[in-house]
Structure formats: C-alpha cells, structure tokens
Design a protein around this motif. Structure first.
Motif, PDB file in Angstrom:
ATOM      1  N   GLU A   1      -8.471 -24.797 -11.680  1.00  0.00           N
ATOM      2  CA  GLU A   1      -7.919 -24.066 -12.819  1.00  0.00           C
ATOM      3  C   GLU A   1      -7.785 -24.956 -14.046  1.00  0.00           C
ATOM      4  N   LEU A   2      -7.388 -26.205 -13.839  1.00  0.00           N
ATOM      5  CA  LEU A   2      -7.290 -27.135 -14.958  1.00  0.00           C
ATOM      6  C   LEU A   2      -8.664 -27.459 -15.537  1.00  0.00           C
ATOM      7  N   ASP A   3      -9.687 -27.555 -14.680  1.00  0.00           N
ATOM      8  CA  ASP A   3     -11.044 -27.791 -15.176  1.00  0.00           C
ATOM      9  C   ASP A   3     -11.524 -26.627 -16.043  1.00  0.00           C
ATOM     10  N   ILE A   4     -11.200 -25.418 -15.608  1.00  0.00           N
ATOM     11  CA  ILE A   4     -11.563 -24.247 -16.418  1.00  0.00           C
ATOM     12  C   ILE A   4     -10.837 -24.279 -17.763  1.00  0.00           C
ATOM     13  N   PHE A   5      -9.557 -24.663 -17.712  1.00  0.00           N
ATOM     14  CA  PHE A   5      -8.784 -24.766 -18.947  1.00  0.00           C
ATOM     15  C   PHE A   5      -9.352 -25.856 -19.859  1.00  0.00           C
ATOM     16  N   GLU A   6      -9.768 -26.996 -19.273  1.00  0.00           N
ATOM     17  CA  GLU A   6     -10.390 -28.054 -20.071  1.00  0.00           C
ATOM     18  C   GLU A   6     -11.710 -27.601 -20.665  1.00  0.00           C
ATOM     19  N   ASP A   7     -12.481 -26.812 -19.935  1.00  0.00           N
ATOM     20  CA  ASP A   7     -13.741 -26.288 -20.477  1.00  0.00           C
ATOM     21  C   ASP A   7     -13.485 -25.394 -21.683  1.00  0.00           C
ATOM     22  N   ARG A   8     -12.436 -24.615 -21.644  1.00  0.00           N
ATOM     23  CA  ARG A   8     -12.098 -23.764 -22.787  1.00  0.00           C
ATOM     24  C   ARG A   8     -11.662 -24.605 -23.987  1.00  0.00           C
ATOM     25  N   LEU A   9     -10.877 -25.660 -23.702  1.00  0.00           N
ATOM     26  CA  LEU A   9     -10.484 -26.546 -24.799  1.00  0.00           C
ATOM     27  C   LEU A   9     -11.696 -27.250 -25.407  1.00  0.00           C
ATOM     28  N   GLN A  10     -12.630 -27.669 -24.567  1.00  0.00           N
ATOM     29  CA  GLN A  10     -13.836 -28.326 -25.073  1.00  0.00           C
ATOM     30  C   GLN A  10     -14.697 -27.355 -25.855  1.00  0.00           C
ATOM     31  N   SER A  11     -14.745 -26.110 -25.425  1.00  0.00           N
ATOM     32  CA  SER A  11     -15.485 -25.098 -26.186  1.00  0.00           C
ATOM     33  C   SER A  11     -14.864 -24.897 -27.562  1.00  0.00           C
ATOM     34  N   TYR A  12     -13.532 -24.911 -27.618  1.00  0.00           N
ATOM     35  CA  TYR A  12     -12.860 -24.780 -28.914  1.00  0.00           C
ATOM     36  C   TYR A  12     -13.175 -25.975 -29.810  1.00  0.00           C
ATOM     37  N   LEU A  13     -13.168 -27.186 -29.218  1.00  0.00           N
ATOM     38  CA  LEU A  13     -13.494 -28.365 -30.018  1.00  0.00           C
ATOM     39  C   LEU A  13     -14.924 -28.322 -30.519  1.00  0.00           C
ATOM     40  N   ASN A  14     -15.848 -27.884 -29.671  1.00  0.00           N
ATOM     41  CA  ASN A  14     -17.243 -27.784 -30.105  1.00  0.00           C
ATOM     42  C   ASN A  14     -17.411 -26.733 -31.187  1.00  0.00           C
ATOM     43  N   HIS A  15     -16.640 -25.661 -31.040  1.00  0.00           N
ATOM     44  CA  HIS A  15     -16.747 -24.596 -32.034  1.00  0.00           C
ATOM     45  C   HIS A  15     -16.199 -25.050 -33.387  1.00  0.00           C
ATOM     46  N   MET A  16     -15.099 -25.809 -33.361  1.00  0.00           N
ATOM     47  CA  MET A  16     -14.497 -26.310 -34.605  1.00  0.00           C
ATOM     48  C   MET A  16     -15.104 -27.623 -35.059  1.00  0.00           C
ATOM     49  N   ASN A  17     -16.084 -28.141 -34.318  1.00  0.00           N
ATOM     50  CA  ASN A  17     -16.765 -29.393 -34.651  1.00  0.00           C
ATOM     51  C   ASN A  17     -15.770 -30.555 -34.732  1.00  0.00           C
ATOM     52  N   GLU A  18     -14.701 -30.456 -33.886  1.00  0.00           N
ATOM     53  CA  GLU A  18     -13.675 -31.487 -33.775  1.00  0.00           C
ATOM     54  C   GLU A  18     -13.025 -31.815 -35.120  1.00  0.00           C
ATOM     55  N   THR A  19     -12.925 -30.809 -35.974  1.00  0.00           N
ATOM     56  CA  THR A  19     -12.289 -31.003 -37.283  1.00  0.00           C
ATOM     57  C   THR A  19     -11.092 -30.096 -37.489  1.00  0.00           C
ATOM     58  N   GLY A  20     -10.692 -29.356 -36.442  1.00  0.00           N
ATOM     59  CA  GLY A  20      -9.568 -28.443 -36.583  1.00  0.00           C
ATOM     60  C   GLY A  20      -8.242 -29.173 -36.610  1.00  0.00           C
ATOM     61  N   THR A  21      -7.213 -28.453 -37.018  1.00  0.00           N
ATOM     62  CA  THR A  21      -5.871 -29.054 -37.079  1.00  0.00           C
ATOM     63  C   THR A  21      -5.298 -29.335 -35.701  1.00  0.00           C
ATOM     64  N   LEU A  22      -5.759 -28.599 -34.695  1.00  0.00           N
ATOM     65  CA  LEU A  22      -5.254 -28.786 -33.340  1.00  0.00           C
ATOM     66  C   LEU A  22      -6.053 -29.794 -32.525  1.00  0.00           C
ATOM     67  N   THR A  23      -7.022 -30.431 -33.156  1.00  0.00           N
ATOM     68  CA  THR A  23      -7.880 -31.363 -32.414  1.00  0.00           C
ATOM     69  C   THR A  23      -7.098 -32.535 -31.812  1.00  0.00           C
ATOM     70  N   PRO A  24      -6.188 -33.224 -32.532  1.00  0.00           N
ATOM     71  CA  PRO A  24      -5.440 -34.324 -31.899  1.00  0.00           C
ATOM     72  C   PRO A  24      -4.590 -33.865 -30.732  1.00  0.00           C
ATOM     73  N   VAL A  25      -3.955 -32.685 -30.887  1.00  0.00           N
ATOM     74  CA  VAL A  25      -3.125 -32.172 -29.797  1.00  0.00           C
ATOM     75  C   VAL A  25      -3.977 -31.849 -28.581  1.00  0.00           C
ATOM     76  N   ILE A  26      -5.139 -31.235 -28.804  1.00  0.00           N
ATOM     77  CA  ILE A  26      -6.025 -30.879 -27.679  1.00  0.00           C
ATOM     78  C   ILE A  26      -6.518 -32.127 -26.973  1.00  0.00           C
ATOM     79  N   LEU A  27      -6.838 -33.165 -27.739  1.00  0.00           N
ATOM     80  CA  LEU A  27      -7.298 -34.403 -27.108  1.00  0.00           C
ATOM     81  C   LEU A  27      -6.187 -35.036 -26.269  1.00  0.00           C
ATOM     82  N   GLN A  28      -4.961 -34.997 -26.772  1.00  0.00           N
ATOM     83  CA  GLN A  28      -3.847 -35.534 -25.995  1.00  0.00           C
ATOM     84  C   GLN A  28      -3.585 -34.723 -24.731  1.00  0.00           C
TER      85      GLN A  28
END
Length: 581
Positions: free
Chosen positions: A284-311
């Motif tokens: 379940e955590l891997d699936i959740f990480e895949d969704r977070l990575q999809s969000y980062l790829n979609h935002m090109n790692e420039t979104g405001t939530l990028t540091p929080v997601i990486l942490q």
C-alpha cells in the motif's frame, strides 16, 4: 507500475484444496472421544463406588485420564514439549482470536472463544493422553494412528496448496513445517513405545517396576548435599562462569519444557505473520509512493508541495528499512529472554530449596495456596502471551529508535551535511556549560527535566523488559499490581513445595519403610490366611525355611556357623537322604 501489477498478481493467488484443517478439526473430535473412551476404560479407578451406585456395574474401569502432570512430571519431557509444539498453529489462531467455530454477536464472542479453546484442547488431547497412559501397547497404537492422520492431512494441505497470497511460493510450508516436524517426532516416539511394549506384552521381557516417587536426579541432589564438597567442584570453566553452568542433578519439569517449545514455535509463527502484514502495508505504501511520484512528474518537481512530498517519501523509505532491520534484534531479544527465563527458574528454585527468599519482595515471600494454584494454571499461557506481545512492543520501539538514529546521524551524512552536524554538536557542547549555569537558577525547569527524564527512562526500561515475566517492572511496593510476576512467583512456590528433592526424598523413605513393614507383617502372619489347622510357631517356621534353603543349596551347609556343631551334623545327615529323593 510494473511492480504494482506484479504484486497484484502475487496477491491474487488462489487454491482449492480438498483438505480443510478447520473442518477436519471438528470431525477429529469423533476419534478423539473414542480414544479417550478406550484409555478411560483401561484406566483403573483407585476407589470403587458402593454397590447401590449405578456405576458399580462398570467395576473399577473408566478411571480419570490425566493428560499431563503440570507440577512434578520429569519423564517424557521433550515428548510432551513436542506435543505442545504440534498445537502451535491453533494456539496462534486462538491468540489472534481468529478461530471462532460459530458466528455470534459481539457480546457473545468471549463464550465462543472459550468454546473454541475447549474444542482445540479436546482435539489434541489424545497426543498427551497416549503419552502418559500406563497401557503402553494400546496407547502407542492409538497415538501413532491419530498422529499419522494429522501428519497425512498436513502433507496433503502443503502439497495441494504450497503457495499463498502473502509470501508467495511455499507459504504453506513456511507456516506448517514446525507442526509437521512435531508430528513426525510424535510418530517416531509412539513407534518406539510400541517396540518397547511389545516384548513385555509377549512375556519376553519382565514387567517394568512401579515408578518411584523419587527421581534419580533428585536422589543425586540429596546425596550431594550430604557429602562434603570436593575442592575440584568449586573450579569453573570459562563457559560455566560467564555463560551457563550446567547442573547434572537438576531437571526442568515438563511444564517448563513444553512452554519453551511452544513459545519458540509461536514466536516464529508470530514473526512470519507480522512479516505478512508488513508486506501488505508495504504494498500500500508503494502504491502511495507511485502516486506521489506521478504528482511530482506531472508538476515537473516545481510545485509548492515538492519539498514536503520528498520528505514524506524519505520518511516512508527510512521507516520500511528500520522495520525490516529491527526484526532480527527484536526476535533475538525475545529468544534470549526465553533462555534467560529458564536460567532464572533454576536459580530461583534452588534458592527456595535452600530456604532463601530474600530475592522476592516482602509481599511475595509467603503467597497463599489459592494464589499459587491459580498461578500454576496461568503461567504457561501468560508466558507465551507476554513473549508475543513483548516482541511486538520491542520491535515497534526499536524501529522508532532506528528512525531517530537515521535522522540524527545517517541522513545528514547522506545529504552531505556531516560537517554541519559536527559543528552544531560542538557548539552545543560549548554552550552546555553556560546553559547549565543559568539553569541552576531555574530549579523548577531543572526538576521538570529530571521528572521527564525519569518518566522516559521508566518507559524505556518497562518496554524493554515487557516480555520478561520473571521480574517485575513495577516500582518497589507496587509489585502486587504486576499480574505476570505474581503468576511467576506462585508457580515457583508450587514447584518448590511439590518437587523439593529433600521433601520428595523424605516422602520416598516414608513410603518405602511403610511398604517394608507391611511386607514383614504379611510374612509374619502369612499362616493366618491359610486353612484352619494347627498353629505353627515362628521359630519352627524359620527352621523349616532354613532346612528348605539348605536342601536346595547343599554347599551352604558346610559354610553355616553353629554353636555346638550338633545342628550341622544333623543337617549333614538329612541332606544326602533328601538329595537322593
């Protein structure tokens, strides 16, 4: 995404087995009851009922079967322990409250669990009854047949459905190999019992003597107490002084051996089940990480939530690694506790035998008989529960400590902040003295820190020792609130009262002397049971027995010492005539 699909395929493994252990457990009650009836019919009752009782027609049959003496049994210790190990899988289902034979409302689940426990106990009752029965030939045949049935059933279940939805390949074998090994040992044990009992039954070997109250190791222990210690006995090797000192005149009772074996197997099964749950959570955590990575790829790692997601991703990765790494130290801690409990049991029992009770709190030095009897019934089950829950709590705490260690030492180095961390540590050490000086004037804050430190240390020590039932985690004066420690102390006193070698030796001497006096009395008045006739004096009887002995052994007449020699000549004249006859 490919990894997620692979996990999905692994979790969708299904298998239709022709053997269901749950259904077989219900039907196993039928042969179990039959075996109990047969052994009960063979068991003789010590006290027969009166003639007006309806059970008088049964004679002295249908005695009460005792599967295992939890107090003073020292024979077949490992056989009983392995028999307990064969029940480990069902014990784990009872522990997790997963075995409920009936579907009832929430308020009635306690009664259903009690009914399920009685059903499991009745199903495995023949193992213990056949091991403890005095009729070795019949019990070995019945025990071998019943064990073979369970062994074949387990083999069929493993062969038909070897894989599972949690661990993948050979999941069923991973869960059931301890039970299979225990059943195989029981098969060999019952076969050995049959081979030992068959020559006795056929009359090729004499009947075994009646079992003595005094065990051999208890007698040797008393002999060691009565003789002077040798100088060589005080010398100990490095292993005896630092690791374990072996005592050949001390044996653990069957209850301790059975508890040890069952605790080991249950701990193994609990670790496997915990790892299965971890795999589900990790997926379940891997699936959740895949969704977070999809969000980062979609935002090109420039979104405001990028540091929080990486942490968050880093925290998930560190937590998973810490949980896996701490499985080994947590399990090793609980395993060491099991061996340490045995060592503490021997040490405490020996001190009680010597009359030393100073190692116990004042309230526990004279427990009541009722509390001790209740403790002996609770100990084994509570010991296993303490080990399992203790492992889980220790594992959680060690995982949290591992996460803290990673974020305090390892992660700064991985992020190339090692020098910055060292500078901050050095600055903190230089500032400590100034801080301590000014803190001197704030005793309230200092007292608060000491209070919180005391609470933290107490929590850590209590958590670390939660699995140990041989020592209390309560403060002095409040030991009575520790129910596990109360069970331990009560069990110690019951074993002390019932297995003390000096007391058992004294009872053995009383029983033996009473039996000898009864035998002498029977030999002295044996003629009273004969038919009516002239009374024979004891002197004439002894002379007749002497004459009979000398007739059967003529060489003894020459060696016999006589005052006047008249008796020797008289017997010498009689012996040739008797030998000619």
């Amino acid at each position: 995404m490919l990894a997620a699909s692979t996990r999905t395929r692994r979790l969708n493994v299904t298998c239709d087995s022709s053997v269901d252990r749950e259904v077989f457990l219900h039907y196993s009650l039928i042969p179990s009851l039959l075996i109990i009836l047969v052994l009960s019919f063979l068991q003789r009752r010590e006290h027969r009922r009166q003639r007006d009782d309806t059970f008088y027609l049964l004679g002295d049959h249908f005695g009460i079967i005792m599967p295992l003496d939890f107090v003073g049994t020292f024979s077949n210790r490992w056989s009983y322990g392995v028999a307990f190990g064969a029940t480990a899988n069902k014990v784990m289902f009872l522990f997790s409250e997963g075995y409920q034979p009936l579907k009832v409302p929430q308020w009635a689940q306690a009664f259903v669990l009690l009914l399920g426990g009685m059903e499991v106990g009745l199903s495995y009752f023949p193992f213990f009854a056949c091991l403890s029965s005095e009729f070795r030939l019949v019990s070995s045949i019945l025990g071998f047949s019943y064990s073979l049935t369970w062994f074949v059933l387990t083999i069929l279940q493993i062969s038909q459905c070897p894989h599972g939805q949690f661990l993948g390949r050979f999941e069923t074998l991973i869960f059931y190999w301890p039970s299979l090994l225990c059943l195989g040992f029981l098969l060999g044990r019952f076969l050995y019992m049959f081979l030992k009992a068959l020559p006795t039954r056929l009359g090729l070997e004499p009947q075994a003597e009646e079992k003595s109250v005094l065990e051999a190791h208890q007698a040797e222990h008393v002999k060691r107490l009565l003789r002077k210690p040798c100088p060589q006995e005080g010398e100990k090797s490095w292993f005896q002084a630092r690791v374990y000192e072996w005592d050949p005149f001390f044996q653990y009772p069957s209850r301790m051996i059975g508890t040890l074996v069952l605790a080991f197997i249950c701990l193994y099964l609990f670790i496997v089940m915990e790892f299965c749950v971890f795999l589900l959570v990790r997926d379940e955590l891997d699936i959740f990480e895949d969704r977070l990575q999809s969000y980062l790829n979609h935002m090109n790692e420039t979104g405001t939530l990028t540091p929080v997601i990486l942490q968050v991703k880093e925290l998930i990765s560190v937590s998973k690694g810490a949980w896996v790494v701490t499985i080994f130290p947590a399990s090793l801690t609980c395993i060491s506790y099991l061996f340490h409990i045995l060592a503490c049991y021997r040490k405490h029992i020996k001190r009680l035998w010597a009359g030393d009770k100073d190692f116990l709190p004042q309230k526990f030095q004279s427990p009541s008989s009722a509390a001790s009897v209740v403790a002996i019934a609770r100990y084994s089950g509570w010991q296993i529960a303490y080990i399992l829950w203790g492992y889980l709590i220790i594992h959680v705490v060690q995982s949290l400590c591992g996460v803290m260690l990673m974020y305090s030492l390892v992660m700064p180095i991985l992020h190339h902040r090692g020098l910055e961390m060292l500078r901050g540590l050095g600055l903190g050490v230089r500032a400590f003295h100034n801080f301590n000086y000014f803190l001197f004037f704030y005793n309230v804050l200092l007292g608060l820190g000491a209070c919180l430190s005391r609470l933290l240390i107490s929590c850590l020590l209590g958590t670390w020792l939660i699995a140990r039932i041989d020592r209390t985690i309560m403060q002095s004066g409040y030991e009575d609130a520790d129910m596990g420690f109360k069970a331990w102390v009560g069990m110690l006193f019951v074993d002390h009262y019932h297995t003390n070698p000096v007391l058992v030796s004294f009872c053995h001497i009383l029983i033996t002397s009473h039996r000898d006096r009864k035998l002498q009395k029977t030999m002295k008045y044996w003629y009273l049971n004969q038919s009516a006739g002239p009374r024979v004096s004891a002197r004439a009887r002894m002379r007749w027995l002497l004459l009979q002995t000398l007739v059967n052994n003529p060489r003894l007449a020459v060696l016999r010492k006589s005052k006047s020699g008249h008796g020797s000549r008289e017997f010498a004249q009689i012996l040739p005539t008797c030998s000619d006859c």
